[in-house]
Design an enzyme around this catalytic site. Structure first.
Site, PDB file in Angstrom:
ATOM      1  N   ASP A 140     110.485  19.014-142.490  1.00 58.02           N
ATOM      2  CA  ASP A 140     109.118  19.496-142.333  1.00 58.02           C
ATOM      3  C   ASP A 140     109.129  20.978-141.971  1.00 58.02           C
ATOM      4  OD1 ASP A 140     108.225  16.912-142.739  1.00 58.02           O
ATOM      5  OD2 ASP A 140     107.984  16.476-140.604  1.00 58.02           O
ATOM      6  N   LYS A 141     108.049  21.644-142.271  1.00 58.25           N
ATOM      7  CA  LYS A 141     107.957  23.086-142.033  1.00 58.25           C
ATOM      8  C   LYS A 141     108.332  23.462-140.597  1.00 58.25           C
ATOM      9  CE  LYS A 141     104.760  27.000-142.458  1.00 58.25           C
ATOM     10  NZ  LYS A 141     103.424  27.449-142.928  1.00 58.25           N
TER      11      LYS A 141
END
Length: 302
Positions: A140-141
């Site tokens: 995830d970012k």
């Protein structure tokens, strides 16, 4: 099996145990290459036997030399953009890097910049490599830590298979609110989309199977946080975040799943270690990514 890079080709010397099988049988059953990739190589004349083009139905004999055209120049697939990257492991086949929090693994729309893939393209370019950016898995970012990239389509195919067979072991570290009642356990709850939110996932009886193993490494009573290590049997979107929240121990900073704000500016989740067998050499690879700077103060508060 003898493997050697010769220019743009990988040379494989065939031992007696793989004769008199066909090229297709050897590549698919012995090496584990996907059928789609074998067909692609066949269409592109990327397979040779003893310096002559080989059809996938040709049989192999003892001492034959099979050549695969895998070290060729390719389009990066993304726009190279310079930013220093933290290389944890690299050889001619694999690249493992430590992703910073706050950047996407790869572009989500054509032409996007600022992602780890863009930075790796620049790194390759600076090192004289012209190859496609191939991520084996994603983070995830706002999750930091180790990500594996394949440098050619053979490594990509073999690593994809290893991931599906759960032969790549990934260990995450999370800081969660409160003190878990058990030092170790598993969360076996299916995960599906949350129809009330575009990006959020949730535990759902109609979702996909998801299994997370956890172990409490340390409890920090001064700040009422637990440091938990986790391993995944499946790779669902937001799996760790959803599962920890579902049992009442959300990751701090993970606002999307009920985590406490103000302690850290993103979800305190880090991919700390990857362990795998090298797809080409068979060597055991163990790579660790140290805790990022924004997590270290949490440990020091213990």
């Amino acid at each position: 099996m003898s493997l050697k890079q010769i220019g743009e080709w990988l040379e494989i010397v065939i031992p007696s145990k793989w004769t008199p099988n066909t090229v297709f049988h050897f590549l698919s059953k012995e090496l584990g290459v996907s059928k789609a990739l074998i067909q692609k190589w066949n269409n592109e004349s990327a397979i040779k036997k003893n310096d002559s083009k080989a059809d996938v139905n040709h049989r192999l004999n003892l001492g034959d030399r099979l050549y695969l055209h895998i070290f060729k120049n390719e389009d990066f697939g993304v726009i190279p953009e310079y930013r220093p990257i933290d290389v944890l492991y690299e050889d001619d086949h694999l690249l493992i890097v430590n992703k910073d929090a706050g950047i996407d693994t790869h572009p989500n729309v054509p032409g996007q910049k600022g992602t780890l893939a863009n930075h790796i393209a620049s790194y390759y370019q600076m090192n004289g490599l012209q190859i496609k950016i191939r991520h084996i898995h994603r983070l995830d970012k706002d999750t930091s830590g180790a990500i594996i990239f394949a440098k050619h389509d053979l490594a990509n195919s073999l690593m994809d298979q290893a991931l599906k067979l759960r032969n790549i072991k990934r260990t995450y570290i999370a800081f969660v609110e409160g003190k878990l009642p058990h030092l170790k356990g598993e969360i076996n709850q299916p995960i599906g989309r949350d129809r009330h939110h575009a990006t959020r996932r949730r535990v759902s009886p109609n979702g996909q199977t998801a299994l997370t193993h956890y172990q409490v490494e340390q409890y920090l009573p001064a700040i009422n946080l637990s440091i938990v290590s986790l391993q995944l049997d499946t790779g669902r979107t937001h799996q760790i975040r959803v599962h920890l929240s579902s049992i009442g121990f959300p990751i701090i900073g993970d606002v999307l799943y009920g985590g406490k704000q103000g302690i850290i500016s993103r979800q305190a989740l880090h991919a700390a270690k990857v362990s795998l067998l090298h797809p080409i050499t068979g060597e055991e690879i163990n790579v660790e990514a140290g805790l990022p700077k924004d997590m270290l103060p949490l440990v020091k508060k213990a």
